[in-house]
Design a protein around this motif. Structure first.
Motif, PDB file in Angstrom:
ATOM      1  N   ASN A 112       0.830  -1.200   0.000  1.00 50.30           N
ATOM      2  CA  ASN A 112       0.000   0.000   0.000  1.00 50.30           C
ATOM      3  C   ASN A 112       0.871   1.260   0.000  1.00 50.30           C
ATOM      4  OD1 ASN A 112       0.750   0.654   2.676  1.00 50.30           O
ATOM      5  ND2 ASN A 112      -1.033  -0.366   3.553  1.00 50.30           N
ATOM      6  N   ILE A 137     -12.333   8.140  -4.897  1.00 48.91           N
ATOM      7  CA  ILE A 137     -11.958   6.722  -4.879  1.00 48.91           C
ATOM      8  C   ILE A 137     -13.188   5.853  -5.124  1.00 48.91           C
ATOM      9  CG2 ILE A 137     -11.027   4.860  -3.445  1.00 48.91           C
ATOM     10  CD1 ILE A 137      -9.271   6.969  -2.076  1.00 48.91           C
ATOM     11  N   SER A 170      -8.247   6.442   2.143  1.00 52.54           N
ATOM     12  CA  SER A 170      -7.167   7.197   1.510  1.00 52.54           C
ATOM     13  C   SER A 170      -5.982   7.285   2.461  1.00 52.54           C
ATOM     14  CB  SER A 170      -7.639   8.606   1.158  1.00 52.54           C
ATOM     15  OG  SER A 170      -6.542   9.419   0.783  1.00 52.54           O
ATOM     16  N   TYR A 188      -5.866   0.533   1.832  1.00 51.49           N
ATOM     17  CA  TYR A 188      -5.416   1.909   1.665  1.00 51.49           C
ATOM     18  C   TYR A 188      -4.930   2.124   0.236  1.00 51.49           C
ATOM     19  CZ  TYR A 188      -5.589   3.129   6.620  1.00 51.49           C
ATOM     20  OH  TYR A 188      -6.028   3.414   7.893  1.00 51.49           O
ATOM     21  N   VAL A 189      -5.397   3.209  -0.374  1.00 53.06           N
ATOM     22  CA  VAL A 189      -4.920   3.599  -1.693  1.00 53.06           C
ATOM     23  C   VAL A 189      -4.656   5.102  -1.681  1.00 53.06           C
ATOM     24  CG1 VAL A 189      -6.125   1.748  -2.919  1.00 53.06           C
ATOM     25  CG2 VAL A 189      -7.274   3.930  -2.564  1.00 53.06           C
ATOM     26  N   ASP A 190      -4.004   5.582  -2.723  1.00 52.38           N
ATOM     27  CA  ASP A 190      -3.689   7.013  -2.817  1.00 52.38           C
ATOM     28  C   ASP A 190      -3.881   7.475  -4.254  1.00 52.38           C
ATOM     29  OD1 ASP A 190      -2.639   9.596  -2.238  1.00 52.38           O
ATOM     30  OD2 ASP A 190      -0.717   8.963  -3.071  1.00 52.38           O
ATOM     31  N   SER A 239      -1.375   7.109 -10.389  1.00 54.37           N
ATOM     32  CA  SER A 239      -2.061   6.543  -9.218  1.00 54.37           C
ATOM     33  C   SER A 239      -3.443   6.022  -9.590  1.00 54.37           C
ATOM     34  CB  SER A 239      -2.189   7.609  -8.121  1.00 54.37           C
ATOM     35  OG  SER A 239      -0.922   8.016  -7.651  1.00 54.37           O
ATOM     36  N   ASP A 266      -2.965   2.717 -11.261  1.00 50.86           N
ATOM     37  CA  ASP A 266      -2.542   1.713 -10.279  1.00 50.86           C
ATOM     38  C   ASP A 266      -3.711   1.253  -9.409  1.00 50.86           C
ATOM     39  OD1 ASP A 266       0.011   1.916 -11.245  1.00 50.86           O
ATOM     40  OD2 ASP A 266       0.776   3.144  -9.593  1.00 50.86           O
ATOM     41  N   VAL A 267      -4.525   2.205  -8.975  1.00 48.40           N
ATOM     42  CA  VAL A 267      -5.672   1.861  -8.126  1.00 48.40           C
ATOM     43  C   VAL A 267      -6.688   1.036  -8.919  1.00 48.40           C
ATOM     44  CG1 VAL A 267      -7.640   2.802  -6.837  1.00 48.40           C
ATOM     45  CG2 VAL A 267      -5.371   3.807  -6.562  1.00 48.40           C
ATOM     46  N   ILE A 282      -5.525  -2.536  -8.869  1.00 48.20           N
ATOM     47  CA  ILE A 282      -5.824  -3.186  -7.593  1.00 48.20           C
ATOM     48  C   ILE A 282      -7.319  -3.499  -7.487  1.00 48.20           C
ATOM     49  CG2 ILE A 282      -5.871  -2.879  -5.079  1.00 48.20           C
ATOM     50  CD1 ILE A 282      -3.394  -1.063  -5.422  1.00 48.20           C
TER      51      ILE A 282
END
Length: 366
Positions: free
Chosen positions: A87, A109, A162, A184-186, A194, A197-198, A201
């Motif tokens: 993460n 998100i 976040s 948790y992601v950002d 980002s 990438d999210v 996931i």
């Protein structure tokens, strides 16, 4: 008489030799049988070796199948039931796939979660970046002050948070103590990368690789096409101003617009970040005058007219402002917040094209 004895001895000798010859043949026959049995054993061994070889080949094929998808470095393991990734806080995190009851504590998100084929039972307050299907789900409070009690009462399978918000980071121990999985992601630093990438996931968690391989790949291809279209053009110097009714700051290359400007090859004249992970900084008019940007981009936050008033008071009231190339040539652009203040997400290609037309009008006027 003697002749008769000699004849008898000769007959006995012949019979003895014949008897030995017969035994010798039986022994040879026996040896042949043993040899055949050895061959049979060897054949069985060969068959077993072939079977082992086939099994090994099948295993290799399975391994190749599993390795056929090249996963990003931050995904450590992808199984049928879980995904393990690093993460944004640098910690290893395992999430069970296909959760049924999901709470998402940031609406930008949440939007990405729904793009990935997910659904949620609760979210935070607000209307921006909220998918139509999620407008009427449970409200668990503000993004910077979610109600922990309400979240726990919903007994979620997964809470998505976040890592960029301290209030969310502080919830980790509470979720652990209540045996609730969390992720948790950002999406704040280097937002476009980002975002991708999210999505990787999330589509793993939802089991929707098909969405990533089709819709998301198409989105990426569209963005790449726009960036490639201007890569050989002369690069303009740009300043990105983040304006509200109370202040005007400059946005760095790691901010939302700064990230897109950088990907489009333009030069952001403000690059220094005195505060780690900050995407906006205070600036001096002297710095802008010194660099004399070709383009001034303004990202308004809140009421546009109030932002323009603040710009006049802080910058345009200075006589030197009118000497800037961007001002003299009319290259001051107020960007639409839905594309450049809030996360564009699925609208990224639209945002990139909008910005590219400002930075490289000569390309799009052809």
């Amino acid at each position: 008489m003697k002749n008769m004895k000699r004849l008898a001895v000769l007959l006995i000798f012949i019979l003895t030799v014949t008897s030995f010859t017969g035994c010798s043949k039986k022994e040879d026959s026996s040896k042949t049988t043993v040899t055949d049995e050895d061959n049979t054993v060897d054949t069985d061994k060969n068959n077993n070796n072939e079977k082992e070889s086939d099994t090994s080949a099948d295993t290799d094929k399975e391994a190749q199948k599993n390795d056929s998808e090249e996963l990003p470095d931050f995904i450590i393991e992808d199984t049928d039931t879980t995904i393990t990734y690093i993460n944004p806080m640098g910690n290893e995190q395992t999430v069970t796939k296909n959760p049924e009851k999901v709470v998402v504590l940031m609406n930008s998100i949440l939007d990405i979660w729904y793009l990935s084929g997910g659904e949620a039972i609760a979210r935070v307050s607000g209307s921006t970046n909220v998918p139509e299907a999620a407008k009427d789900i449970e409200d668990v409070g503000k993004v910077n002050a979610p109600s922990v009690e309400k979240i726990l009462s919903l007994e979620p399978d997964l809470v998505i948070l976040s890592s960029g918000r301290s209030q969310h980071v502080e919830m980790e121990d509470i979720l652990k103590d209540n045996n609730i999985e969390y992720a948790y992601v950002d999406v704040s630093t280097n937002p476009y990368d980002s975002f991708i990438d999210v999505l990787r996931i999330f589509t793993k968690i939802t089991g929707r690789d098909d969405i990533y391989e089709t819709e998301i790949k198409e989105l990426e291809d569209n963005v790449t096409t726009i960036c490639d279209k201007v890569k050989d053009e002369e690069k303009p110097n740009v300043v990105i101003l983040f304006g509200s009714s109370k202040y005007v700051k400059a946005q760095l290359p790691n901010g939302l617009v700064g990230n897109m400007v950088e990907m489009l090859g333009a030069n952001n004249i403000i690059t220094d970040a005195p505060v780690k992970n900050s995407s906006t900084v205070d600036f001096s008019l002297e710095k802008i005058l010194e660099e004399d940007p070709d383009v001034i981009l303004v990202v308004p936050m809140g009421d546009l007219e109030k932002v323009k008033t603040r710009m006049k008071e802080d910058l345009e009231s200075n006589d030197a402002w009118g000497t800037l190339t961007a001002v003299k040539e009319g290259n001051i652009h107020y960007l639409p917040p839905e594309l450049f203040h809030y996360k564009p997400n699925a609208r990224y290609p639209e945002a990139f094209e909008y910005l590219a037309k400002i930075l490289y009008p000569q390309v799009f006027e052809k």
